[in-house]
Design a protein around this motif. Structure first.
Motif, PDB file in Angstrom:
ATOM      1  N   LEU A 340      50.084  42.358  47.679  1.00 53.44           N
ATOM      2  CA  LEU A 340      49.095  41.279  47.765  1.00 53.44           C
ATOM      3  C   LEU A 340      49.480  40.116  46.859  1.00 53.44           C
ATOM      4  O   LEU A 340      49.344  38.940  47.234  1.00 53.44           O
ATOM      5  CB  LEU A 340      47.714  41.817  47.375  1.00 53.44           C
ATOM      6  CG  LEU A 340      47.064  42.799  48.356  1.00 53.44           C
ATOM      7  CD1 LEU A 340      45.751  43.328  47.788  1.00 53.44           C
ATOM      8  CD2 LEU A 340      46.814  42.114  49.702  1.00 53.44           C
ATOM      9  N   LEU A 341      49.958  40.453  45.648  1.00 49.54           N
ATOM     10  CA  LEU A 341      50.378  39.376  44.739  1.00 49.54           C
ATOM     11  C   LEU A 341      51.576  38.624  45.295  1.00 49.54           C
ATOM     12  O   LEU A 341      51.716  37.406  45.092  1.00 49.54           O
ATOM     13  CB  LEU A 341      50.717  39.972  43.362  1.00 49.54           C
ATOM     14  CG  LEU A 341      49.524  40.498  42.546  1.00 49.54           C
ATOM     15  CD1 LEU A 341      50.006  41.247  41.313  1.00 49.54           C
ATOM     16  CD2 LEU A 341      48.606  39.348  42.137  1.00 49.54           C
ATOM     17  N   ASP A 342      52.456  39.338  46.001  1.00 49.53           N
ATOM     18  CA  ASP A 342      53.629  38.689  46.590  1.00 49.53           C
ATOM     19  C   ASP A 342      53.234  37.725  47.705  1.00 49.53           C
ATOM     20  O   ASP A 342      53.943  36.747  47.979  1.00 49.53           O
ATOM     21  CB  ASP A 342      54.579  39.767  47.125  1.00 49.53           C
ATOM     22  CG  ASP A 342      55.893  39.183  47.594  1.00 49.53           C
ATOM     23  OD1 ASP A 342      56.509  38.420  46.819  1.00 49.53           O
ATOM     24  OD2 ASP A 342      56.310  39.500  48.732  1.00 49.53           O
ATOM     25  N   GLU A 343      52.087  38.014  48.347  1.00 51.77           N
ATOM     26  CA  GLU A 343      51.610  37.157  49.437  1.00 51.77           C
ATOM     27  C   GLU A 343      50.532  36.193  48.951  1.00 51.77           C
ATOM     28  O   GLU A 343      49.709  35.716  49.737  1.00 51.77           O
ATOM     29  CB  GLU A 343      51.057  38.032  50.571  1.00 51.77           C
ATOM     30  CG  GLU A 343      52.090  38.988  51.162  1.00 51.77           C
ATOM     31  CD  GLU A 343      51.466  39.971  52.137  1.00 51.77           C
ATOM     32  OE1 GLU A 343      50.231  39.893  52.332  1.00 51.77           O
ATOM     33  OE2 GLU A 343      52.198  40.806  52.694  1.00 51.77           O
ATOM     34  N   GLU A 346      49.959  32.877  50.703  1.00 50.58           N
ATOM     35  CA  GLU A 346      49.384  32.920  52.047  1.00 50.58           C
ATOM     36  C   GLU A 346      47.894  33.236  52.027  1.00 50.58           C
ATOM     37  O   GLU A 346      47.123  32.673  52.800  1.00 50.58           O
ATOM     38  CB  GLU A 346      50.116  33.965  52.893  1.00 50.58           C
ATOM     39  CG  GLU A 346      51.605  33.670  53.057  1.00 50.58           C
ATOM     40  CD  GLU A 346      52.300  34.755  53.858  1.00 50.58           C
ATOM     41  OE1 GLU A 346      51.587  35.625  54.408  1.00 50.58           O
ATOM     42  OE2 GLU A 346      53.544  34.734  53.938  1.00 50.58           O
ATOM     43  N   ILE A 347      47.483  34.142  51.146  1.00 48.47           N
ATOM     44  CA  ILE A 347      46.078  34.570  51.170  1.00 48.47           C
ATOM     45  C   ILE A 347      45.239  33.835  50.135  1.00 48.47           C
ATOM     46  O   ILE A 347      44.007  33.904  50.170  1.00 48.47           O
ATOM     47  CB  ILE A 347      45.965  36.085  50.943  1.00 48.47           C
ATOM     48  CG1 ILE A 347      46.582  36.478  49.593  1.00 48.47           C
ATOM     49  CG2 ILE A 347      46.648  36.845  52.063  1.00 48.47           C
ATOM     50  CD1 ILE A 347      46.462  37.975  49.313  1.00 48.47           C
ATOM     51  N   GLY A 348      45.882  33.133  49.195  1.00 48.20           N
ATOM     52  CA  GLY A 348      45.153  32.307  48.235  1.00 48.20           C
ATOM     53  C   GLY A 348      44.272  33.089  47.286  1.00 48.20           C
ATOM     54  O   GLY A 348      43.041  32.945  47.316  1.00 48.20           O
ATOM     55  N   LEU A 349      44.862  33.923  46.450  1.00 45.94           N
ATOM     56  CA  LEU A 349      44.094  34.692  45.468  1.00 45.94           C
ATOM     57  C   LEU A 349      43.605  33.788  44.349  1.00 45.94           C
ATOM     58  O   LEU A 349      44.316  32.873  43.909  1.00 45.94           O
ATOM     59  CB  LEU A 349      44.948  35.818  44.880  1.00 45.94           C
ATOM     60  CG  LEU A 349      45.400  36.915  45.846  1.00 45.94           C
ATOM     61  CD1 LEU A 349      46.364  37.863  45.142  1.00 45.94           C
ATOM     62  CD2 LEU A 349      44.190  37.691  46.364  1.00 45.94           C
ATOM     63  N   SER A 350      42.416  34.075  43.863  1.00 47.49           N
ATOM     64  CA  SER A 350      41.885  33.328  42.726  1.00 47.49           C
ATOM     65  C   SER A 350      42.502  33.867  41.444  1.00 47.49           C
ATOM     66  O   SER A 350      43.003  34.997  41.404  1.00 47.49           O
ATOM     67  CB  SER A 350      40.364  33.467  42.669  1.00 47.49           C
ATOM     68  OG  SER A 350      40.010  34.809  42.372  1.00 47.49           O
ATOM     69  N   PRO A 351      42.481  33.076  40.347  1.00 46.60           N
ATOM     70  CA  PRO A 351      43.019  33.572  39.067  1.00 46.60           C
ATOM     71  C   PRO A 351      42.353  34.868  38.617  1.00 46.60           C
ATOM     72  O   PRO A 351      43.015  35.751  38.063  1.00 46.60           O
ATOM     73  CB  PRO A 351      42.721  32.417  38.107  1.00 46.60           C
ATOM     74  CG  PRO A 351      42.682  31.206  38.976  1.00 46.60           C
ATOM     75  CD  PRO A 351      42.078  31.664  40.270  1.00 46.60           C
ATOM     76  N   THR A 352      41.047  35.000  38.862  1.00 46.55           N
ATOM     77  CA  THR A 352      40.344  36.229  38.466  1.00 46.55           C
ATOM     78  C   THR A 352      40.869  37.425  39.246  1.00 46.55           C
ATOM     79  O   THR A 352      41.095  38.515  38.691  1.00 46.55           O
ATOM     80  CB  THR A 352      38.837  36.075  38.710  1.00 46.55           C
ATOM     81  OG1 THR A 352      38.346  34.956  37.965  1.00 46.55           O
ATOM     82  CG2 THR A 352      38.092  37.337  38.288  1.00 46.55           C
ATOM     83  N   GLU A 353      41.081  37.251  40.546  1.00 43.03           N
ATOM     84  CA  GLU A 353      41.599  38.341  41.370  1.00 43.03           C
ATOM     85  C   GLU A 353      43.014  38.724  40.956  1.00 43.03           C
ATOM     86  O   GLU A 353      43.365  39.916  40.922  1.00 43.03           O
ATOM     87  CB  GLU A 353      41.575  37.931  42.846  1.00 43.03           C
ATOM     88  CG  GLU A 353      40.166  37.822  43.424  1.00 43.03           C
ATOM     89  CD  GLU A 353      40.166  37.266  44.837  1.00 43.03           C
ATOM     90  OE1 GLU A 353      39.263  37.630  45.615  1.00 43.03           O
ATOM     91  OE2 GLU A 353      41.073  36.462  45.167  1.00 43.03           O
ATOM     92  N   ARG A 354      43.831  37.706  40.629  1.00 43.23           N
ATOM     93  CA  ARG A 354      45.195  38.011  40.195  1.00 43.23           C
ATOM     94  C   ARG A 354      45.192  38.797  38.890  1.00 43.23           C
ATOM     95  O   ARG A 354      45.949  39.753  38.719  1.00 43.23           O
ATOM     96  CB  ARG A 354      45.995  36.711  40.040  1.00 43.23           C
ATOM     97  CG  ARG A 354      46.450  36.111  41.361  1.00 43.23           C
ATOM     98  CD  ARG A 354      47.546  35.090  41.136  1.00 43.23           C
ATOM     99  NE  ARG A 354      47.058  33.946  40.353  1.00 43.23           N
ATOM    100  CZ  ARG A 354      46.506  32.858  40.884  1.00 43.23           C
ATOM    101  NH1 ARG A 354      46.358  32.768  42.198  1.00 43.23           N
ATOM    102  NH2 ARG A 354      46.088  31.873  40.113  1.00 43.23           N
ATOM    103  N   ARG A 355      44.328  38.381  37.942  1.00 44.34           N
ATOM    104  CA  ARG A 355      44.248  39.104  36.667  1.00 44.34           C
ATOM    105  C   ARG A 355      43.771  40.540  36.883  1.00 44.34           C
ATOM    106  O   ARG A 355      44.267  41.479  36.256  1.00 44.34           O
ATOM    107  CB  ARG A 355      43.303  38.372  35.712  1.00 44.34           C
ATOM    108  CG  ARG A 355      43.913  37.139  35.058  1.00 44.34           C
ATOM    109  CD  ARG A 355      43.072  36.690  33.877  1.00 44.34           C
ATOM    110  NE  ARG A 355      41.706  36.355  34.267  1.00 44.34           N
ATOM    111  CZ  ARG A 355      41.306  35.154  34.680  1.00 44.34           C
ATOM    112  NH1 ARG A 355      42.194  34.157  34.753  1.00 44.34           N
ATOM    113  NH2 ARG A 355      40.049  34.936  35.005  1.00 44.34           N
ATOM    114  N   GLU A 356      42.803  40.699  37.784  1.00 53.50           N
ATOM    115  CA  GLU A 356      42.285  42.041  38.053  1.00 53.50           C
ATOM    116  C   GLU A 356      43.366  42.934  38.656  1.00 53.50           C
ATOM    117  O   GLU A 356      43.550  44.090  38.241  1.00 53.50           O
ATOM    118  CB  GLU A 356      41.092  41.951  39.000  1.00 53.50           C
ATOM    119  CG  GLU A 356      40.456  43.310  39.299  1.00 53.50           C
ATOM    120  CD  GLU A 356      39.262  43.190  40.228  1.00 53.50           C
ATOM    121  OE1 GLU A 356      38.730  44.240  40.629  1.00 53.50           O
ATOM    122  OE2 GLU A 356      38.873  42.045  40.554  1.00 53.50           O
ATOM    123  N   MET A 357      44.110  42.392  39.631  1.00 55.17           N
ATOM    124  CA  MET A 357      45.176  43.179  40.258  1.00 55.17           C
ATOM    125  C   MET A 357      46.291  43.482  39.268  1.00 55.17           C
ATOM    126  O   MET A 357      46.825  44.603  39.227  1.00 55.17           O
ATOM    127  CB  MET A 357      45.737  42.428  41.472  1.00 55.17           C
ATOM    128  CG  MET A 357      44.769  42.318  42.632  1.00 55.17           C
ATOM    129  SD  MET A 357      45.511  41.477  44.053  1.00 55.17           S
ATOM    130  CE  MET A 357      44.122  41.451  45.184  1.00 55.17           C
TER     131      MET A 357
END
Length: 559
Positions: A340-343, A346-357
């Motif tokens: 998901l982080l690699d994509e 394309e999917i437009g993750l928020s900074p909060t979602e990236r930190r959580e992942m």
């Protein structure tokens, strides 16, 4: 009632044999007849024992009843004509012995796979052959010298009795050296005593009966009556089947290992004494017996080596299966979140979602690292080689760190004296507590209490919960490597079976020990570690009374 009649009859027979030697045959025969008949009926009627065991006792009971028929047949035939001491009627007694041996081999205490049965048979054969060799040197060689001049029937039948006596001894030794799941069985002890007296009685009868009629022979009825008493006692105890052990016997009892081989040691000692005190070997049978026992020991070791190889292979397979399952879960999560982080574009993750992942991936990587660390620690065969960083440590702080390292801060009521300090490896003790807490969260109920106190110069750390606890049979086994107890076949419950083994290694490295008991506070499980207490501050023996703690008190709260 039947037992009382049998015991009374045997008692009268004992008195008659000792006070009226001229009527010893009559008194002894009646005592043996009644005693064996009662024992046979009680064994054959064994209705209060499980199915498999019932068949074993019925076979032994049938053997006793066949011997009774033999006694009656000999008595009737003796009134008609002179009956030879050894002849066709001995088929009853030889059949009875065979049924007794077969019955004992069907007892559940002797159950096991083929390799275990072979190893048990070899252990029993070593002891029995050693005993038979000693008997040959001391007694039986003279008997066989007399058999050489006897009739063919006497030689055949007379030779079969010692063989069957040895078979009885082998069978009893196999039962006693068996590492069984059952408790000690008084019935088997009574049978063993009866077999011992029976063997001596048979040898006595062989000496007195070779080449003679039954009327001319002088059996030692005292020995026969003692054997009959043992059979009656065993038959009376048949309904009292021993239960299975509540715990797993992790170490074979020393006496069961020594029993068969102690006789072999005596035999070798007699051989050495014979060689040192005579110019030539007096008894060649002693040398032959020693060589045969040596061969049996070699074969037994070969079987044990093969058995250990199979066991190691099974443990290796269990390790691969357990670790692969344990690593698959975090790897799957890591691959998923990294994808998901690699994509991200394309999917437009928020900074909060990236930190959580990213946090989840880091936590899973640390979890995998902990498993590898535990495996490396368990690879050390000697826990004393574990390097400890001993420092004056606040136990309250270690407890705090352990609880906060658990994801989500588990809801735990803590009872630890804030003043307790000890000279320990803080990181290792925290590792112990993390394992205890994780297991409590995974397997226990909602209520948990963590206690820490000093008593009798020992630092005790205990984790209580209100779950189902550990089944009795696994209480000792759970501290072995790769042992998951009742959950070993449950892939739905996470666990590698190495955590408690690591805890045990850390405790041993500190000079302490681990333990399990049913929690007296919450009724579930209580895992504990006790290590020698070396204070880093003034001594304290204060315990925290758990019942005085209010639910939700902070870590380190005291009454």
């Amino acid at each position: 009632m039947l037992v009382a009649v049998a015991i009374a009859t045997i008692a009268v027979a004992f008195v008659g044999v000792s006070t009226r030697p001229d009527l010893a045959g009559e008194f002894g025969s009646v005592g043996v007849l009644v005693g064996n008949a009662v024992a046979g009926m009680l064994m054959f009627r064994a209705s209060k024992v499980p199915g498999t065991e019932r068949m074993a006792w019925r076979l032994m009971g049938l053997g006793m009843l066949v011997s009774v028929v033999g006694v009656v047949a000999v008595g009737v035939a003796s009134t008609v004509s002179d009956v030879p001491a050894f002849g066709p009627l001995d088929i009853f007694f030889l059949t009875a012995y065979s049924l007794l041996v077969l019955g004992i081999t069907r007892l559940p205490q002797v159950a096991g796979d083929l390799r275990q049965r072979i190893r048990m048979l070899l252990d029993g054969a070593v002891g029995a052959l050693s005993l038979a060799t000693l008997a040959w040197v001391l007694v039986v060689h003279e008997l066989f010298a007399e058999l050489a001049s006897a009739s063919l029937v006497d030689r055949i039948v007379g030779s079969l009795y010692p063989v069957l006596d040895v078979a009885l001894v082998v069978t009893v030794m196999v039962v006693f050296v068996r590492r069984s799941d059952y408790r000690f069985d008084l019935r088997l002890l009574a049978i063993a005593v009866a077999f011992a007296f029976q063997s001596f009685a048979d040898l006595s009868y062989l000496f007195s009966g070779i080449g003679k009629s039954f009327g001319e022979a002088t059996p030692n009825f005292t020995l026969f009556l003692f054997a009959t008493t043992g059979y009656v006692v065993a038959a009376a105890l048949v309904p009292l089947a021993p239960g299975k052990r509540e715990g797993v016997e992790t170490v074979t009892p020393w006496w069961s290992l020594i029993a068969p081989y102690s006789v072999a040691v005596v035999m070798v000692g007699v051989l050495l004494w014979d060689q040192s005190h005579t110019e030539a070997l007096t008894h060649r049978g002693l040398l032959v017996g020693t060589l045969m026992v040596g061969a049996l020991v070699i074969v037994r070791q070969a079987v044990a080596i093969q058995e250990n190889r199979v066991l190691v292979e099974e443990q290796r397979s269990a390790l691969v299966s357990s670790i692969s399952h344990e690593l698959r879960t975090p790897l799957t999560a890591m691959v998923g979140f990294l994808s998901l982080l690699d994509e991200d574009e394309e999917i437009g993750l928020s900074p909060t979602e990236r930190r959580e992942m990213t946090g989840i991936v880091k936590a899973q990587a640390e979890y995998m690292g902990a498993i590898v660390t535990d495996l490396v620690m368990l690879a050390r065969e000697d826990p004393s080689q574990i390097v400890l960083d001993l420092q004056d440590t606040s136990i309250e702080q270690v407890v705090n760190d352990a609880i906060h390292s658990i994801s989500g801060d588990a809801d735990i009521q803590v009872a630890v004296d804030a003043n307790v300090t000890a000279r320990v490896d803080a990181g290792r003790i925290q590792q112990v507590l993390v394992n205890f807490i994780s297991n409590s969260v995974r397997y226990g109920g909602p209520s948990r209490i963590l206690r820490g106190y000093v008593e009798n110069s020992q630092l005790h750390l205990e984790m209580h919960d209100d779950g189902d606890g550990v089944p009795k049979k696994y209480e000792l086994a759970v501290f072995r490597r790769f042992e998951r107890g009742a959950n070993k076949l449950n892939a739905q419950i996470q666990g590698s079976g190495i955590g408690l083994a690591v805890v045990a290694a850390i405790a041993t490295a500190h000079g302490g020990k681990v333990g399990y008991r049913e929690s007296e506070l919450l009724g579930g499980a209580c895992f504990s570690i006790s290590i020698p207490w070396t204070p880093g501050s003034p001594p304290t023996n204060a315990k925290v009374a758990v019942e005085e703690l209010a639910p939700g008190d902070p870590v380190g709260a005291t009454s």
